[in-house]
Design an enzyme around this catalytic site. Structure first.
Site, PDB file in Angstrom:
ATOM      1  N   ILE A 284       0.782  -1.252  -0.145  1.00  0.00           N
ATOM      2  CA  ILE A 284       0.105   0.149  -0.115  1.00  0.00           C
ATOM      3  C   ILE A 284       0.878   1.354  -0.246  1.00  0.00           C
ATOM      4  O   ILE A 284       1.797   1.237   0.957  1.00  0.00           O
ATOM      5  CB  ILE A 284      -0.777   0.061   1.140  1.00  0.00           C
ATOM      6  N   THR A 285       0.588   1.995  -0.962  1.00  0.00           N
ATOM      7  CA  THR A 285       1.343   3.315  -0.759  1.00  0.00           C
ATOM      8  C   THR A 285       0.861   4.287   0.117  1.00  0.00           C
ATOM      9  O   THR A 285      -0.320   4.198   0.219  1.00  0.00           O
ATOM     10  CB  THR A 285       1.646   4.002  -2.286  1.00  0.00           C
TER      11      THR A 285
ATOM     12  N   TYR B 113      -4.576  18.753  -9.569  1.00  0.00           N
ATOM     13  CA  TYR B 113      -5.187  17.279  -8.675  1.00  0.00           C
ATOM     14  C   TYR B 113      -6.272  16.706  -9.277  1.00  0.00           C
ATOM     15  O   TYR B 113      -6.187  15.508  -9.800  1.00  0.00           O
ATOM     16  CB  TYR B 113      -5.710  17.982  -7.477  1.00  0.00           C
TER      17      TYR B 113
ATOM     18  N   GLY C 196      -3.983   8.651   7.119  1.00  0.00           N
ATOM     19  CA  GLY C 196      -5.385   8.689   6.513  1.00  0.00           C
ATOM     20  C   GLY C 196      -5.913   7.278   5.923  1.00  0.00           C
ATOM     21  O   GLY C 196      -5.966   6.287   6.766  1.00  0.00           O
TER      22      GLY C 196
HETATM   23  N1  LIG Z   1      -9.300  12.917   2.026  1.00  0.00           N
HETATM   24  C1  LIG Z   1     -10.508  12.880   0.954  1.00  0.00           C
HETATM   25  O1  LIG Z   1     -11.211  13.394   1.146  1.00  0.00           O
HETATM   26  C2  LIG Z   1     -10.207  12.298  -0.589  1.00  0.00           C
HETATM   27  C3  LIG Z   1     -11.217  12.255  -1.169  1.00  0.00           C
HETATM   28  C4  LIG Z   1     -10.890  11.712  -2.454  1.00  0.00           C
HETATM   29  C5  LIG Z   1     -10.031  10.872  -2.573  1.00  0.00           C
HETATM   30  N2  LIG Z   1      -8.673  10.871  -1.849  1.00  0.00           N
HETATM   31  C6  LIG Z   1      -7.423  10.200  -2.354  1.00  0.00           C
HETATM   32  O2  LIG Z   1      -7.238   9.422  -1.108  1.00  0.00           O
HETATM   33  C7  LIG Z   1      -5.769   8.960  -0.999  1.00  0.00           C
HETATM   34  C8  LIG Z   1      -5.455   8.897   0.346  1.00  0.00           C
HETATM   35  O3  LIG Z   1      -5.640  10.391   0.785  1.00  0.00           O
HETATM   36  P1  LIG Z   1      -5.790  10.786   2.310  1.00  0.00           P
HETATM   37  O4  LIG Z   1      -7.004  11.327   2.355  1.00  0.00           O
HETATM   38  O5  LIG Z   1      -5.568   9.345   3.127  1.00  0.00           O
HETATM   39  O6  LIG Z   1      -4.593  11.679   2.510  1.00  0.00           O
HETATM   40  P2  LIG Z   1      -3.442  11.674   3.579  1.00  0.00           P
HETATM   41  O7  LIG Z   1      -3.787  11.489   4.924  1.00  0.00           O
HETATM   42  O8  LIG Z   1      -2.744  13.214   3.378  1.00  0.00           O
HETATM   43  O9  LIG Z   1      -2.436  10.720   3.114  1.00  0.00           O
HETATM   44  C9  LIG Z   1      -1.653  10.734   1.943  1.00  0.00           C
HETATM   45  C10 LIG Z   1      -0.369   9.929   1.828  1.00  0.00           C
HETATM   46  O10 LIG Z   1       0.255   9.853   0.633  1.00  0.00           O
HETATM   47  C11 LIG Z   1       1.489  10.090   1.069  1.00  0.00           C
HETATM   48  N3  LIG Z   1       2.238  10.886   0.011  1.00  0.00           N
HETATM   49  C12 LIG Z   1       2.121  12.216  -0.458  1.00  0.00           C
HETATM   50  N4  LIG Z   1       3.092  12.455  -1.422  1.00  0.00           N
HETATM   51  C13 LIG Z   1       3.823  11.282  -1.499  1.00  0.00           C
HETATM   52  C14 LIG Z   1       4.986  11.167  -2.338  1.00  0.00           C
HETATM   53  N5  LIG Z   1       5.532  11.915  -3.128  1.00  0.00           N
HETATM   54  N6  LIG Z   1       5.384   9.873  -2.210  1.00  0.00           N
HETATM   55  C15 LIG Z   1       5.292   9.101  -1.286  1.00  0.00           C
HETATM   56  N7  LIG Z   1       3.889   9.206  -0.474  1.00  0.00           N
HETATM   57  C16 LIG Z   1       3.298  10.300  -0.717  1.00  0.00           C
HETATM   58  C17 LIG Z   1       1.600  10.900   2.389  1.00  0.00           C
HETATM   59  O11 LIG Z   1       3.031  10.734   2.733  1.00  0.00           O
HETATM   60  P3  LIG Z   1       3.215  11.876   3.976  1.00  0.00           P
HETATM   61  O12 LIG Z   1       2.101  11.519   5.094  1.00  0.00           O
HETATM   62  O13 LIG Z   1       4.494  11.596   4.192  1.00  0.00           O
HETATM   63  O14 LIG Z   1       2.869  13.315   3.217  1.00  0.00           O
HETATM   64  C18 LIG Z   1       0.364   9.836   2.726  1.00  0.00           C
HETATM   65  O15 LIG Z   1       1.024   8.908   3.252  1.00  0.00           O
HETATM   66  C19 LIG Z   1      -5.148  10.236  -2.200  1.00  0.00           C
HETATM   67  O16 LIG Z   1      -4.851   9.501  -3.205  1.00  0.00           O
HETATM   68  C20 LIG Z   1      -6.280  11.091  -2.384  1.00  0.00           C
HETATM   69  O17 LIG Z   1      -6.209  11.816  -3.624  1.00  0.00           O
HETATM   70  C21 LIG Z   1      -8.856  11.391  -0.637  1.00  0.00           C
END
Ligand SMILES: NC(=O)c1ccc[n+]([C@@H]2O[C@H](COP(=O)([O-])OP(=O)(O)OC[C@H]3O[C@@H](n4cnc5c(N)ncnc54)[C@H](OP(=O)(O)O)[C@@H]3O)[C@@H](O)[C@H]2O)c1
Length: 299
Positions: free
Chosen positions: A15-16, A171, A21
């Site tokens: 899992i990346t 995005y 979150g």
């Molecule tokens: N939150 C929402 O409402 C929502 C809605 C639709 C889709 N999504 C999608 O859901 C997915 C997970 O998001 P989340 O809400 O769980 O956000 P999050 O809590 O910010 O988690 C994002 C994760 O991605 C990692 N990441 C970011 N840039 C990276 C890089 N350059 N290399 C490796 N890892 C990287 C972050 O690492 P760090 O902790 O080191 O920054 C973190 O582990 C994302 O793809 C997002 O687009 C989220």
């Protein structure tokens, strides 16, 4: 174990973005089902802290960590090499990491950062792992996209959004790329037992986008958090796609709340699916490293 679930015991799941979150909660839920989790994360300290939490909450020792920043293509090659030295199979790949950036940034290769991380890094990671995924079939690839893909409009002449950057445009384009990639890959994987699907996780109160919205949007975001769902709930569709028996043979679909739904009209454009594939191949090929795995795919 839920009777509707695949037996996840000892399944290898990478899992990346598993330190935060949705990714962290997906890791916990699948570890509780007995899966062996490999977290692919960029920050050692944050990842180690999350690894302790995942082990504690899932009551397991079967959690491993590989460090790689998805904006760095060399780091992805190295992460895959590390993975392959240690594991000879991969049952589920969850391309979950993602970010949104207020200011335009570039990778060392000169690519716009959001596209590079959210799409290109995962494109490269997936292609480099395809041989293992095919060897491990039936296996599954899951791309975490977003409803924001509906606002995406890819300009193949200016994929790096030079002179045209806005955080939301970058995005939504990257999330459209996730869906286009899913459909193209699904077609290329026909005849194998490797499935690939995309999903929208819901609007989740995670660390996502913290500090990346303009001062005009910040109060709006703060109010919206009241209506957001938590990350555990946000992981449900990823967990379903990774472990449900119903999903065993389903490929090339977009999911929301564990149901296949239509994605945007633009995402079904076959020409754009192919164009994105070719462009992405060119963008990851620049180190002149052989992408021998792409030969495993139908053209
Ligand atoms: N939150 C929402 O409402 C929502 C809605 C639709 C889709 N999504 C999608 O859901 C997915 C997970 O998001 P989340 O809400 O769980 O956000 P999050 O809590 O910010 O988690 C994002 C994760 O991605 C990692 N990441 C970011 N840039 C990276 C890089 N350059 N290399 C490796 N890892 C990287 C972050 O690492 P760090 O902790 O080191 O920054 C973190 O582990 C994302 O793809 C997002 O687009 C989220």
């Amino acid at each position: 174990m839920n009777v509707e679930d695949e037996d996840m015991v000892n399944k290898i799941v990478l899992i990346t973005g598993a330190n935060s979150g949705i990714g962290k909660e997906t890791a916990i839920a699948l570890a509780r089902k007995g899966a062996h989790i490999i977290m692919l994360c960029r920050n050692q300290e944050k990842a180690e802290k999350a690894m302790i939490e995942i082990k504690e909450r899932a009551n397991t020792e079967h959690v491993d960590l590989i460090i790689a920043d998805l904006s760095d293509q060399k780091a992805i090659y190295s992460a895959v090499a590390q993975f392959k030295t240690k594991y000879n199979r991969l049952d589920v790949l969850i391309n979950n990491a993602g970010s949104i950036l207020k200011e335009r940034q570039e990778t060392t290769e000169g690519y716009e950062m959001t596209f590079a991380v959210n799409h290109l890094g995962h494109f490269l990671l997936t292609l480099l792992l395809l041989d293992v995924l095919i060897r491990s079939e039936p296996s599954r690839i899951i791309n975490v996209s977003s409803a924001a893909h509906r606002f995406g409009k890819l300009d193949f002449e200016n994929i790096n959004l030079e002179g045209k950057y806005s955080s939301f445009r970058a995005y939504s384009n990257s999330k459209l790329a996730n869906v286009l990639f899913t459909y193209e890959l699904a077609r290329r994987l026909e005849g194998t037992r490797v499935t690939v699907n995309a999903l929208h996780p819901g609007v989740i109160n995670s660390n996502f986008g913290r500090g990346q919205f303009s001062r005009f949007l910040t109060p709006f975001i703060a109010t919206s958090t009241l209506f957001m769902i938590d990350s555990e709930k946000g992981a449900e569709t990823s967990v379903y796609l990774a472990s449900s028996n119903e999903m065993k043979e389903v490929s090339g679909k977009y999911f929301k709340k564990k149901k296949a739904v239509k994605s945007s009209k633009a995402s079904y454009n076959r020409e754009d699916q192919k164009k994105l594939w070719q462009l992405s191949l060119a963008m990851v090929n620049q180190h002149n490293l052989l992408l021998s795995n792409s030969a495993l795919l139908k053209v």
